[in-house]
Design a protein around this motif. Sequence first.
Motif, PDB file in Angstrom:
ATOM      1  N   ARG A   1      65.292  23.104  -3.651  1.00 45.63           N
ATOM      2  CA  ARG A   1      65.268  21.635  -3.706  1.00 45.63           C
ATOM      3  C   ARG A   1      65.000  21.011  -2.348  1.00 45.63           C
ATOM      4  O   ARG A   1      64.580  19.852  -2.282  1.00 45.63           O
ATOM      5  CB  ARG A   1      66.604  21.112  -4.242  1.00 45.63           C
ATOM      6  CG  ARG A   1      66.899  21.456  -5.695  1.00 45.63           C
ATOM      7  CD  ARG A   1      68.245  20.881  -6.103  1.00 45.63           C
ATOM      8  NE  ARG A   1      68.308  19.439  -5.868  1.00 45.63           N
ATOM      9  CZ  ARG A   1      69.444  18.761  -5.672  1.00 45.63           C
ATOM     10  NH1 ARG A   1      70.605  19.411  -5.656  1.00 45.63           N
ATOM     11  NH2 ARG A   1      69.426  17.456  -5.476  1.00 45.63           N
ATOM     12  N   TRP A   2      65.261  21.734  -1.266  1.00 41.65           N
ATOM     13  CA  TRP A   2      65.206  21.134   0.060  1.00 41.65           C
ATOM     14  C   TRP A   2      64.405  22.005   1.026  1.00 41.65           C
ATOM     15  O   TRP A   2      64.377  23.225   0.909  1.00 41.65           O
ATOM     16  CB  TRP A   2      66.623  20.958   0.640  1.00 41.65           C
ATOM     17  CG  TRP A   2      67.613  20.274  -0.262  1.00 41.65           C
ATOM     18  CD1 TRP A   2      68.581  20.854  -1.008  1.00 41.65           C
ATOM     19  CD2 TRP A   2      67.709  18.869  -0.502  1.00 41.65           C
ATOM     20  NE1 TRP A   2      69.292  19.919  -1.709  1.00 41.65           N
ATOM     21  CE2 TRP A   2      68.778  18.673  -1.409  1.00 41.65           C
ATOM     22  CE3 TRP A   2      67.000  17.746  -0.031  1.00 41.65           C
ATOM     23  CZ2 TRP A   2      69.157  17.419  -1.859  1.00 41.65           C
ATOM     24  CZ3 TRP A   2      67.393  16.495  -0.483  1.00 41.65           C
ATOM     25  CH2 TRP A   2      68.446  16.335  -1.383  1.00 41.65           C
ATOM     26  N   SER A   3      63.807  21.323   1.984  1.00 47.87           N
ATOM     27  CA  SER A   3      63.199  22.019   3.121  1.00 47.87           C
ATOM     28  C   SER A   3      63.450  21.158   4.357  1.00 47.87           C
ATOM     29  O   SER A   3      63.887  20.001   4.255  1.00 47.87           O
ATOM     30  CB  SER A   3      61.703  22.256   2.901  1.00 47.87           C
ATOM     31  OG  SER A   3      61.014  21.018   2.769  1.00 47.87           O
ATOM     32  N   LEU A   4      63.164  21.710   5.520  1.00 50.45           N
ATOM     33  CA  LEU A   4      63.431  21.026   6.777  1.00 50.45           C
ATOM     34  C   LEU A   4      62.202  21.029   7.669  1.00 50.45           C
ATOM     35  O   LEU A   4      61.407  21.980   7.668  1.00 50.45           O
ATOM     36  CB  LEU A   4      64.588  21.708   7.526  1.00 50.45           C
ATOM     37  CG  LEU A   4      66.006  21.478   7.004  1.00 50.45           C
ATOM     38  CD1 LEU A   4      66.965  22.423   7.706  1.00 50.45           C
ATOM     39  CD2 LEU A   4      66.429  20.030   7.211  1.00 50.45           C
ATOM     40  N   ARG A   5      62.088  19.992   8.443  1.00 50.02           N
ATOM     41  CA  ARG A   5      61.106  19.945   9.526  1.00 50.02           C
ATOM     42  C   ARG A   5      61.879  19.660  10.807  1.00 50.02           C
ATOM     43  O   ARG A   5      62.645  18.689  10.881  1.00 50.02           O
ATOM     44  CB  ARG A   5      60.058  18.853   9.277  1.00 50.02           C
ATOM     45  CG  ARG A   5      58.971  18.839  10.367  1.00 50.02           C
ATOM     46  CD  ARG A   5      57.855  17.864  10.044  1.00 50.02           C
ATOM     47  NE  ARG A   5      58.276  16.469  10.133  1.00 50.02           N
ATOM     48  CZ  ARG A   5      58.347  15.626   9.119  1.00 50.02           C
ATOM     49  NH1 ARG A   5      58.034  16.038   7.892  1.00 50.02           N
ATOM     50  NH2 ARG A   5      58.736  14.369   9.285  1.00 50.02           N
TER      51      ARG A   5
ATOM     52  N   LEU B   1      64.982  16.139   6.589  1.00 47.87           N
ATOM     53  CA  LEU B   1      65.233  16.811   5.321  1.00 47.87           C
ATOM     54  C   LEU B   1      64.203  16.319   4.314  1.00 47.87           C
ATOM     55  O   LEU B   1      64.003  15.116   4.142  1.00 47.87           O
ATOM     56  CB  LEU B   1      66.649  16.496   4.833  1.00 47.87           C
ATOM     57  CG  LEU B   1      67.077  17.129   3.505  1.00 47.87           C
ATOM     58  CD1 LEU B   1      67.184  18.637   3.649  1.00 47.87           C
ATOM     59  CD2 LEU B   1      68.410  16.533   3.051  1.00 47.87           C
ATOM     60  N   ILE B   2      63.552  17.262   3.615  1.00 43.39           N
ATOM     61  CA  ILE B   2      62.484  16.925   2.677  1.00 43.39           C
ATOM     62  C   ILE B   2      62.889  17.400   1.292  1.00 43.39           C
ATOM     63  O   ILE B   2      63.204  18.582   1.095  1.00 43.39           O
ATOM     64  CB  ILE B   2      61.155  17.583   3.093  1.00 43.39           C
ATOM     65  CG1 ILE B   2      60.808  17.217   4.548  1.00 43.39           C
ATOM     66  CG2 ILE B   2      60.036  17.188   2.146  1.00 43.39           C
ATOM     67  CD1 ILE B   2      59.636  17.982   5.103  1.00 43.39           C
ATOM     68  N   GLY B   3      62.901  16.515   0.327  1.00 45.44           N
ATOM     69  CA  GLY B   3      63.252  16.866  -1.039  1.00 45.44           C
ATOM     70  C   GLY B   3      62.098  17.519  -1.762  1.00 45.44           C
ATOM     71  O   GLY B   3      60.946  17.524  -1.296  1.00 45.44           O
TER      72      GLY B   3
ATOM     73  N   GLU C   1      61.421  12.067   2.219  1.00 51.72           N
ATOM     74  CA  GLU C   1      61.965  12.511   3.494  1.00 51.72           C
ATOM     75  C   GLU C   1      63.176  11.678   3.902  1.00 51.72           C
ATOM     76  O   GLU C   1      63.238  10.473   3.631  1.00 51.72           O
ATOM     77  CB  GLU C   1      60.894  12.428   4.584  1.00 51.72           C
ATOM     78  CG  GLU C   1      59.713  13.350   4.344  1.00 51.72           C
ATOM     79  CD  GLU C   1      58.750  13.365   5.531  1.00 51.72           C
ATOM     80  OE1 GLU C   1      59.005  12.612   6.506  1.00 51.72           O
ATOM     81  OE2 GLU C   1      57.774  14.139   5.502  1.00 51.72           O
ATOM     82  N   ARG C   2      64.103  12.335   4.560  1.00 49.14           N
ATOM     83  CA  ARG C   2      65.260  11.657   5.122  1.00 49.14           C
ATOM     84  C   ARG C   2      65.521  12.236   6.516  1.00 49.14           C
ATOM     85  O   ARG C   2      65.669  13.443   6.668  1.00 49.14           O
ATOM     86  CB  ARG C   2      66.488  11.863   4.246  1.00 49.14           C
ATOM     87  CG  ARG C   2      67.766  11.237   4.847  1.00 49.14           C
ATOM     88  CD  ARG C   2      69.015  11.805   4.206  1.00 49.14           C
ATOM     89  NE  ARG C   2      69.092  11.447   2.788  1.00 49.14           N
ATOM     90  CZ  ARG C   2      69.965  11.976   1.947  1.00 49.14           C
ATOM     91  NH1 ARG C   2      70.822  12.891   2.379  1.00 49.14           N
ATOM     92  NH2 ARG C   2      69.995  11.621   0.681  1.00 49.14           N
ATOM     93  N   LYS C   3      65.578  11.371   7.501  1.00 50.26           N
ATOM     94  CA  LYS C   3      65.872  11.849   8.854  1.00 50.26           C
ATOM     95  C   LYS C   3      67.365  12.154   8.948  1.00 50.26           C
ATOM     96  O   LYS C   3      68.205  11.272   8.720  1.00 50.26           O
ATOM     97  CB  LYS C   3      65.482  10.813   9.904  1.00 50.26           C
ATOM     98  CG  LYS C   3      65.771  11.293  11.332  1.00 50.26           C
ATOM     99  CD  LYS C   3      65.520  10.214  12.367  1.00 50.26           C
ATOM    100  CE  LYS C   3      64.030  10.018  12.577  1.00 50.26           C
ATOM    101  NZ  LYS C   3      63.773   9.106  13.748  1.00 50.26           N
ATOM    102  N   LEU C   4      67.655  13.398   9.318  1.00 46.94           N
ATOM    103  CA  LEU C   4      69.048  13.779   9.513  1.00 46.94           C
ATOM    104  C   LEU C   4      69.536  13.448  10.914  1.00 46.94           C
ATOM    105  O   LEU C   4      70.705  13.104  11.107  1.00 46.94           O
ATOM    106  CB  LEU C   4      69.231  15.289   9.268  1.00 46.94           C
ATOM    107  CG  LEU C   4      68.942  15.796   7.841  1.00 46.94           C
ATOM    108  CD1 LEU C   4      69.181  17.297   7.769  1.00 46.94           C
ATOM    109  CD2 LEU C   4      69.821  15.072   6.832  1.00 46.94           C
ATOM    110  N   ALA C   5      68.646  13.572  11.898  1.00 46.65           N
ATOM    111  CA  ALA C   5      69.068  13.322  13.277  1.00 46.65           C
ATOM    112  C   ALA C   5      67.853  13.141  14.157  1.00 46.65           C
ATOM    113  O   ALA C   5      66.768  13.659  13.883  1.00 46.65           O
ATOM    114  CB  ALA C   5      69.922  14.473  13.803  1.00 46.65           C
TER     115      ALA C   5
END
Length: 822
Positions: A250-254, A262-264, A269-273
Motif C-alpha cells: 500500500r505504501w512506498s517512500l521517496r 510517503l506515497i500511497g 503523496e504526503r510529506k512526512l518530514a
Amino acid sequence: MRTVVSILGLVLLSLLPARALQGSRTDYERAAALHERYRGQLVNARVDLHWLDDGVQAWFRDERFEGRERWRIVDARVGRVEPLFDERFERAAREKGWVGELARVWAASPHEFGAQLGERSVLWSRGTGELRLAQGEVLTSDLSDDFGPSRDGEACRVSFVNERDEAVEVLWIDGGGRRRSYGRIEAGQSFTQNTYDGHNWLIRDEQGRDLGAARARLGLERVRIAPHDAPRERRERPQRRSLERSPDERWSLRANANELVLIGADGAERKLADGPADGARWSGPFHWAPDSSRVVVWERHPGGDRRVHYVESSPRDTLQPKLHSYEYLKPGDPLPQAFPRLFELSTGREIALERAQFENPWSIDRLEWASDSASFSFLYNERGHRVMRVVRVDARDGAIRALVDERCATFFDYAHKTFLHRVEGGRELLWMSERSGWNHLYRIDASSGEVLGAVTSGEWVVRGVESTNDESRELVLRVRGRTAGESPYHDHFVRVSYDGGALTELTHADGTHELAFSPDGAFYVDRRSRVDHAPVWELRRTRDGALVCELARADTRKLEATGWRAPQRFVAKGRDGVTDIWGVVFRPTNFDANSKYAVVEEIYAGPHDAHAPVEFAAHHGHAQELAELGFVVVQLDGQGTNWRSKAFHDVAWKNLADAGFPDRVAWLRALAAAHPEVDLSRVGIYGGSAGGQNAMRALLDHGDVYRAAVADCGCHDNRMDKVWWNELWMSWPVGPHYEQSSSVAHAARLRGELLLIVGEMDENVDPASTLQVVDALIRADKDFELLVMPGAGHGAGGSPYGWRRTCDFFVRKLYGLEPRRP
C-alpha cells in the motif's frame, strides 16, 4: 695501512663460526628454489571427499596407493574403505584390451563412475561390474542461479558453449564472492577453461546482466549458454519485493536530502518530514513493520572528507608523473553516522526516539522488527568501541530499552567477536561476550534483557559460531584453548545446546582442525594438522563425534628426502613468568647444531588475530627462505594479540607500541637457553604494515636485544593510519597515548641498524607515515637506510626486489658479510 686492515678482516672472518659464512650466492639460489623443490613432494597434500547421492558413500583419491587403487570409496554406515575400481575393473579392462593409466575420475551417475583409461573415456558400474565406453556421452550442464563463492577442489577442465546470437562475458566468482572477468565468448563460439572442482563461473550478457552461473565439477565437460537463458537474480539473494514498498504493497517512500515523502498505492503523496538538519539526508534501506503500520528510515550524516594524495613518479604509460588521491578517514576524523527515525503510516506522524542510548554511533546495524510489529531492535556500537548495545524500541511510543548493555573497560572487539542471533520465536537472543574474561556465548531474554544463562564457559574461547539450529536448539562452535598442554591456537569444534550443559566434542587429536560436512549433515570429514605434523583425514559421525574411520593421511617421506625440515614448536613463559607464549622455529636444511646462528624474528603483532603458523605446510614462505641463508627464523604471538584471555588481549589497548615485546624477549632467551646454537648477540627483526611498526619499535624500545630491523610500509604513527583499525585498539578520542606509541615521536631513541621500505603508491597505509619517520630520524641525526619503491603499493618489501634487499640487509648487518658472494 689498507693491507693491514684487510689482513685483520680476514683473520676475524676466519674466527667466525662456520654457519656465519653463509649468505653466499649458492645459499640464495638454494633458498629461492625451496618452493619448487618442495612442490608436489607431499603425498596427499589434500584429500577431497565427493559424496554420492545416497548420502552415505563418498569417493576420494589417496596418493599413497598406485594405479587404480588410488581411488577409494568409503561407506560411512560401516566405516569401510576400499578401492573404487576393484579387481573386476582390472579384469574387464584386460579382457577388452584397454590399457593405459587411469585418470580423471568422476561420478557420472548415482551408479556409474567415469574415468579416463589411457585414450578412452569409460564408464564403470561397481554394482554390476560392467565396463563400457563412454564415447559420445558428454556430461553437460545448463546455467543455474547458484551465484555463491567458489570452493577449491581437484583440477578439471570445462568448455563454455555460447549458443546465443550475442557475445557473453565469463567471470570467475572467487572464494570471497568477488567477480573477476576472464573475457568474452563471441556468438556461436566456445571457450575452454582450466579450473577446479567447486569453482563457480558466472555468465553475463552484453548489457551486464547475470544470465546464470555454472559450478565446475569433476566430469563436467560442457556448459551450455542457451538462447533462452534470461537475466536472473542470485540465489543467495533471492528475488524479493522492493524495500521501497511496504509488505502490504500500500505504501512506498521517496527519500532525499530535502524531504521524506510517503506515497500511497493510488499515487497520492504526503510529506512526512523536511530534510534533516546539519547537512544530513534521508536514506534507505527502509525497514517496514511486518503489518505495514510503521517504517524506520535512516537519517544519514556524511562525516569527514579527508583524502590522501600521492605522486606516481614513474607511470608505465606516460613520461610525466601522475597525482592520485583517495578517501581515507584517520583516527579522530568526523565519521559518517546514521540514526533510525520511526514514522507511523496511518497518521504520518513521527514517533520520537530519544537518542541517549545510541547518541554517538560507530555503527548501528542488524535492525529487525519483532514479528508482532510491536517493537524493533538494533545493534549499537559506540565510537571508541567500549559500549555495545542491543537496543529495543517500543514502536507504539518510542520507548527505548537496552536489552544488552555491554560496557568494556578497554575495548569490545566488534570486528571479530560480535555475534547476535535472534532465536526464532522472538523470545531469546544468543550473544557473544568477554564479560567473564574469556570469549563465550550467553542466552538473553529478548523482552527483559535478563541473562538466562551461559551457553559456554571456562578458561577457553569461542573462536566462532559455525551454525545455529533453532529447531534442535543446538550450535556448532569453533573453539580454542580447551585442551591442557596443546597449543591454545588450535581450532577445535564442539556442539552445544542453546541451554548450555555438556559439550559434544567433534574433534579430539592434538592439532588444528577443519570440518567438511556431508550434504545431509550426518557425517563430517575432520582434517587435522600441526605446523610439525602433516594432515590426517578422518570420517566422523555428527550425532556424537565418534570416529567412523580414518580416510587418509599425508606422507612426508618424499618431502623429507629433499632435505626438508619441519619447523619446531616452542613454548616458554612470557613477561609474567606464568603465561605460556607459543611460537615456531625455522632452521636451514643444512643446519649444524654445533654452529652458532643469528636469529631473525618475523613479526606481525596486529591485535586482530594470532599470527604464528599452526597448520602444516611444506613451504612457509619468506621465513623458511630466510632461514636457508643461514639464520634461525622465529615467529610467535606475544600478549596483545587475539584469541587468548581478555587480559592477554587487553595489553594492546592504547598501547600498540608494546607489541608483546617483553614476552618476545623472554621467549627468545628461553629458546637460547634450550638451544645453544641460537646466538642472541645477533638478533634481527622484520615485518610489514603493523609488523613494520613493530619492527621499528624493537630498535626504539629493545635495542639491547634487537640489532637490526627491516620495517616495510609501517603504520609508524597510528594517527596517520586508517580509522577503523586504529580506533578499535587505540580508542577514541585521540589522546596522548597515540603519541606514546608513535615511532615518529620517539625516533631519537633509535639503536641498531634500520632499513625502511615503502611503496610510493600504498593505499592501505599512508606512505607519509614512513616519510615522517625519515624526517624525524634526520632531525635526530640518526643513520638508517631507506628504500622507496616507485609504482609499488602496500607490501613493497615482499616484492622480489624488496625481499632480496631485506635478505641482503640481514646478511650484512648480522654476519658482517657481503651477500650473494661467489
